[in-house]
Scaffold this motif. Structure first.
Motif, short mmCIF file in Angstrom:
data_model
loop_
_atom_site.label_atom_id
_atom_site.label_comp_id
_atom_site.label_asym_id
_atom_site.label_seq_id
_atom_site.Cartn_x
_atom_site.Cartn_y
_atom_site.Cartn_z
N ALA A 25 8.79 3.87 4.74
CA ALA A 25 7.98 4.72 3.86
C ALA A 25 6.92 3.93 3.10
O ALA A 25 5.96 4.51 2.58
N HIS A 26 7.06 2.61 3.05
CA HIS A 26 6.08 1.78 2.34
C HIS A 26 4.71 1.91 3.01
O HIS A 26 4.59 1.85 4.23
N ALA A 27 3.66 2.10 2.22
CA ALA A 27 2.31 2.28 2.79
C ALA A 27 1.24 1.78 1.85
O ALA A 27 1.17 2.21 0.69
N VAL A 28 0.40 0.88 2.36
CA VAL A 28 -0.80 0.42 1.65
C VAL A 28 -1.93 0.42 2.69
O VAL A 28 -2.19 -0.59 3.36
N PRO A 29 -2.61 1.57 2.88
CA PRO A 29 -3.60 1.71 3.96
C PRO A 29 -4.65 0.61 4.00
O PRO A 29 -5.02 0.13 5.08
N ALA A 30 -5.16 0.20 2.83
CA ALA A 30 -6.23 -0.81 2.81
C ALA A 30 -5.77 -2.13 3.42
O ALA A 30 -6.58 -2.89 3.96
N ALA A 31 -4.47 -2.41 3.36
CA ALA A 31 -3.97 -3.68 3.87
C ALA A 31 -3.99 -3.74 5.39
O ALA A 31 -3.84 -4.83 5.97
N ALA A 32 -4.19 -2.60 6.05
CA ALA A 32 -4.23 -2.59 7.52
C ALA A 32 -5.58 -3.08 8.05
O ALA A 32 -5.68 -3.51 9.21
N LEU A 33 -6.61 -3.01 7.23
CA LEU A 33 -7.96 -3.37 7.71
C LEU A 33 -8.06 -4.82 8.20
O LEU A 33 -8.64 -5.07 9.26
N PRO A 34 -7.52 -5.82 7.45
CA PRO A 34 -7.63 -7.20 7.95
C PRO A 34 -6.91 -7.44 9.28
O PRO A 34 -7.22 -8.41 9.98
#
Length: 271
Positions: A150-159
């Protein structure tokens, strides 16, 4: 790791779509080049020469070779690390490193083997990849925690997007697919889409097992201390059955990728 399963899955699907579309375009160019040159098979240099001229062919060839050699180095480094974990005694030998061992065994085997033997070995390794992956999902599913997923930090997927795109790099075999399927574009499109969708499903399942088995807090703690957190290294060092399956699967996956990129370079230089 920081992004979480949901954002990482969306990024993976987007990366797959981008690479699948680009592979379909390469297939179109390959078929047109074959018809223009009236040859049985051509690789990237001939395709670039026919479409963007001699200068473009040189630039494309340099980029093609650079990417392949860079990836082969990465495969040898990671493969050597895994070999060292499986065979710790190698680290005690003088003037021999695990990376050298992996490169010597992998490259040496390709050098002395026939095309038929390499194909059979690659098929056997791929069967091992599938078997170990099924075992990984089966063993790892019991350790998955819903709160980790359930943990989600969308911006962290960009790199991570460049690495995800690179994970779907199979374009070097598109000319081979075109040749083997007799320039039948409907069959070629089906092969590209279905063939690339299989690793997509595997990546999504792999992500679910890995990200669902390791708490996100571990990555945050490592970042706070200035360390690089590797969830796979954490699982491999756990000493349990999941760690061993991850280790075997990773080594087999690297070995098959190593073979594919070596053969891609051989066809590239032949062209």
């Amino acid at each position: 790791m920081e992004a979480g399963f949901g954002p990482a899955s969306v990024a993976l699907i987007g990366s797959w779509a981008y690479m699948a579309v680009s592979a379909l375009l390469i297939a179109e160019v390959n078929v047109n080049t074959l018809c223009a040159l009236e040859e049985e098979a051509v690789s990237m240099p001939s395709m670039a020469r026919e479409t963007v001229g001699e200068v473009g062919a040189v630039v494309a060839s340099i980029a093609y070779a650079f990417i392949h050699y860079a990836l082969l180095i990465a495969y040898m480094l990671e493969g050597g690390k895994l070999v060292a974990e499986l065979l710790p005694a190698l680290g005690t030998l003088p003037l021999v490193t695990p990376t050298m061992t992996f490169a010597a065994i992998g490259g040496g085997s390709l050098l002395v083997s026939s095309a038929g033997a390499i194909e059979k070995a690659n098929n056997a390794l791929f069967a091992g990849v599938i078997a170990s992956f099924v075992a990984l999902v089966g063993v790892g599913a019991a350790q998955v925690s819903p709160e980790y997923l359930a943990h989600a930090v969308p911006a962290a997927a960009l790199p991570a997007l460049p690495v995800m795109v690179l994970s779907f790099t199979f374009h070097n075999v598109v000319p081979t697919i075109t040749y083997q399927l007799g320039c039948d574009l409907p069959k070629i499109r089906s092969a590209i889409l279905a063939g690339s969708a299989i690793p997509l499903v595997m990546f999504l399942a792999w992500n679910a097992v890995v990200l669902g088995s390791v708490p996100a807090e571990a990555a945050a703690a490592a970042a706070a201390s200035g360390e690089i957190f590797d969830p796979l290294a954490t699982l491999r060092s756990s000493g349990d059955s999941l760690g061993e399956v991850v280790r075997v699967f990773s080594l087999l996956a690297i070995a098959t990728s190593f073979i594919g990129f070596c053969l891609g370079l051989v066809d590239f230089y032949a062209d």
